[in-house]
Scaffold this motif. Structure first.
Motif, short mmCIF file in Angstrom:
data_model
loop_
_atom_site.label_atom_id
_atom_site.label_comp_id
_atom_site.label_asym_id
_atom_site.label_seq_id
_atom_site.Cartn_x
_atom_site.Cartn_y
_atom_site.Cartn_z
N TRP A 58 0.85 -1.19 0.00
CA TRP A 58 0.00 0.00 0.00
C TRP A 58 0.88 1.23 0.00
O TRP A 58 1.88 1.28 0.72
N PRO A 59 0.57 2.27 -0.78
CA PRO A 59 -0.61 2.41 -1.65
C PRO A 59 -0.32 2.03 -3.11
O PRO A 59 -1.11 2.36 -3.99
N HIS A 60 0.81 1.38 -3.36
CA HIS A 60 1.24 1.13 -4.73
C HIS A 60 0.23 0.31 -5.52
O HIS A 60 -0.06 0.61 -6.69
N THR A 61 -0.35 -0.70 -4.88
CA THR A 61 -1.32 -1.55 -5.59
C THR A 61 -2.55 -0.75 -5.99
O THR A 61 -3.01 -0.81 -7.14
N ALA A 62 -3.10 0.00 -5.04
CA ALA A 62 -4.30 0.79 -5.32
C ALA A 62 -4.05 1.83 -6.39
O ALA A 62 -4.88 2.03 -7.29
N LEU A 63 -2.91 2.50 -6.33
CA LEU A 63 -2.61 3.55 -7.32
C LEU A 63 -2.35 2.95 -8.71
O LEU A 63 -2.77 3.51 -9.72
N THR A 64 -1.69 1.80 -8.74
CA THR A 64 -1.45 1.13 -10.03
C THR A 64 -2.77 0.71 -10.68
O THR A 64 -2.98 0.89 -11.88
N LEU A 65 -3.67 0.14 -9.86
CA LEU A 65 -4.97 -0.26 -10.38
C LEU A 65 -5.78 0.96 -10.80
O LEU A 65 -6.52 0.91 -11.80
N THR A 66 -5.68 2.05 -10.06
CA THR A 66 -6.38 3.28 -10.42
C THR A 66 -5.92 3.78 -11.79
O THR A 66 -6.74 4.13 -12.65
N TYR A 67 -4.61 3.82 -11.97
CA TYR A 67 -4.08 4.27 -13.26
C TYR A 67 -4.50 3.32 -14.38
O TYR A 67 -4.94 3.76 -15.46
N GLY A 68 -4.38 2.02 -14.14
CA GLY A 68 -4.73 1.05 -15.18
C GLY A 68 -6.19 1.13 -15.57
O GLY A 68 -6.53 1.09 -16.76
N LYS A 165 -4.21 8.89 -28.13
CA LYS A 165 -3.40 7.85 -27.50
C LYS A 165 -2.54 8.41 -26.37
O LYS A 165 -2.17 7.67 -25.45
N TYR A 166 -2.22 9.70 -26.42
CA TYR A 166 -1.48 10.33 -25.33
C TYR A 166 -2.43 10.94 -24.30
O TYR A 166 -2.13 10.96 -23.10
N ARG A 167 -3.57 11.46 -24.76
CA ARG A 167 -4.52 12.09 -23.86
C ARG A 167 -5.03 11.13 -22.79
O ARG A 167 -5.17 11.49 -21.62
N VAL A 168 -5.29 9.90 -23.19
CA VAL A 168 -5.78 8.89 -22.24
C VAL A 168 -4.80 8.72 -21.08
O VAL A 168 -5.20 8.68 -19.91
N HIS A 169 -3.52 8.63 -21.39
CA HIS A 169 -2.52 8.40 -20.35
C HIS A 169 -2.31 9.65 -19.49
O HIS A 169 -2.09 9.56 -18.28
N LEU A 170 -2.39 10.83 -20.11
CA LEU A 170 -2.23 12.06 -19.34
C LEU A 170 -3.35 12.22 -18.32
O LEU A 170 -3.10 12.56 -17.15
N LEU A 171 -4.59 11.99 -18.74
CA LEU A 171 -5.71 12.12 -17.83
C LEU A 171 -5.68 11.03 -16.76
O LEU A 171 -6.03 11.27 -15.60
N ALA A 172 -5.28 9.82 -17.14
CA ALA A 172 -5.17 8.74 -16.16
C ALA A 172 -4.11 9.06 -15.11
O ALA A 172 -4.30 8.80 -13.92
N LEU A 173 -3.00 9.64 -15.55
CA LEU A 173 -1.95 10.02 -14.61
C LEU A 173 -2.44 11.11 -13.67
O LEU A 173 -2.17 11.08 -12.46
N LEU A 174 -3.19 12.08 -14.21
CA LEU A 174 -3.74 13.14 -13.37
C LEU A 174 -4.71 12.57 -12.33
O LEU A 174 -4.66 12.95 -11.15
N ILE A 175 -5.60 11.68 -12.75
CA ILE A 175 -6.54 11.06 -11.81
C ILE A 175 -5.78 10.34 -10.70
O ILE A 175 -6.13 10.45 -9.52
N THR A 176 -4.75 9.60 -11.06
CA THR A 176 -3.97 8.87 -10.07
C THR A 176 -3.30 9.82 -9.09
O THR A 176 -3.27 9.57 -7.88
N MET A 177 -2.77 10.93 -9.60
CA MET A 177 -2.12 11.91 -8.73
C MET A 177 -3.13 12.54 -7.77
O MET A 177 -2.83 12.75 -6.60
N LEU A 178 -4.34 12.84 -8.26
CA LEU A 178 -5.37 13.42 -7.40
C LEU A 178 -5.81 12.43 -6.33
O LEU A 178 -6.04 12.81 -5.18
N VAL A 179 -5.94 11.17 -6.71
CA VAL A 179 -6.31 10.14 -5.74
C VAL A 179 -5.23 10.01 -4.67
O VAL A 179 -5.52 9.87 -3.47
N TYR A 180 -3.97 10.07 -5.09
CA TYR A 180 -2.87 9.98 -4.13
C TYR A 180 -2.86 11.20 -3.20
O TYR A 180 -2.60 11.07 -2.00
#
Length: 229
Positions: A58-68, A165-180
């Motif tokens: 924790w919290p690596h598993t939750a954050l990895t799943l969130t990003y994925g 293809k880049y936008r998806v990863h940028l927004l996913a990274l932002l969501i993960t950062m906000l969750v963290y």
């Protein structure tokens, strides 16, 4: 849990494909079903993910799943907002109705699956009442959800010029950062339909405070983006 989330994504993908094939001549109904199916996927997968939030490490598993999952949603749900705040600009009452209907359906479906206790995290999950994500004062929670909504909605607008293809990863990274950054304080939801799906019991018990933090704050963030920024 991962198999369940994969099954939800596969079923929703099949449903969206059939809807596009059968309802081309009825665009309003097609839009309603696509938005409902997309929101169901987001709510159901996030609800299952919430049971894995404490998994080690924790919290690596939750954050990895969130990003994925965020990347997966972005790739499999093109054209679906899955957030009532995104429908406010055009007065999309139909979209909002589809999203909240999907949120309620996802919650009921998860409760049914959890009652079968097919996986270890499901044991006792169905009997939980208000498992509140709000671990701070109402004012601070309101400000956090408002800020996160502004940041996310602004990022969505700014990312429109980025290749998909880049936008998806940028927004996913932002969501993960906000969750963290705020997940331990408010859950970092900034989505009224998702908040209702995850914590409906809390809305029943503490409607005013939860509607203020998880409904009004994200909506206000969207209006700030539209009329200020």
């Amino acid at each position: 849990s991962l198999l369940l989330m994969g099954g939800v994504v596969a079923a929703v993908g099949l449903g969206r494909r059939l809807a596009r094939r059968r309802l081309r001549s009825r665009p309003r109904l097609l839009a309603f079903l696509l938005e409902m199916l997309g929101t169901f996927q987001v709510c159901a997968c996030t609800g299952e993910l919430s049971l894995l939030g404490g998994a080690e490490p924790w919290p690596h598993t939750a954050l990895t799943l969130t990003y994925g999952l965020a990347v997966l949603h972005g790739l499999t749900l093109p054209g679906s907002a899955c957030n009532p705040c995104a429908c406010l600009r055009a007065g999309g009452a139909l979209g909002v109705a589809a999203q909240f209907a999907a949120a309620a359906l996802a919650r009921l479906s998860l409760r049914l699956v959890w009652s079968l206790e097919l996986a270890e995290p499901h044991a006792g999950a169905r009997s939980q009442r208000c498992s509140t994500p709000m671990q701070t004062t109402e004012l601070q929670a309101f400000c956090i959800e408002l800020l996160f909504s502004v940041v996310f909605q602004l990022a969505v607008l700014r990312a429109e010029s980025v290749a998909p293809k880049y936008r998806v990863h940028l927004l996913a990274l932002l969501i993960t950062m906000l969750v963290y950054a705020g997940g331990n304080l408010t859950g970092a939801i900034f989505n009224p339909a998702l908040a209702f799906s995850l914590h409906a019991d809390c809305f029943y018990d503490k409607f005013l405070s939860y509607s203020l933090v998880y409904w009004i704050a994200p909506a206000l963030g969207k209006f700030l983006i539209l009329y200020v920024f």
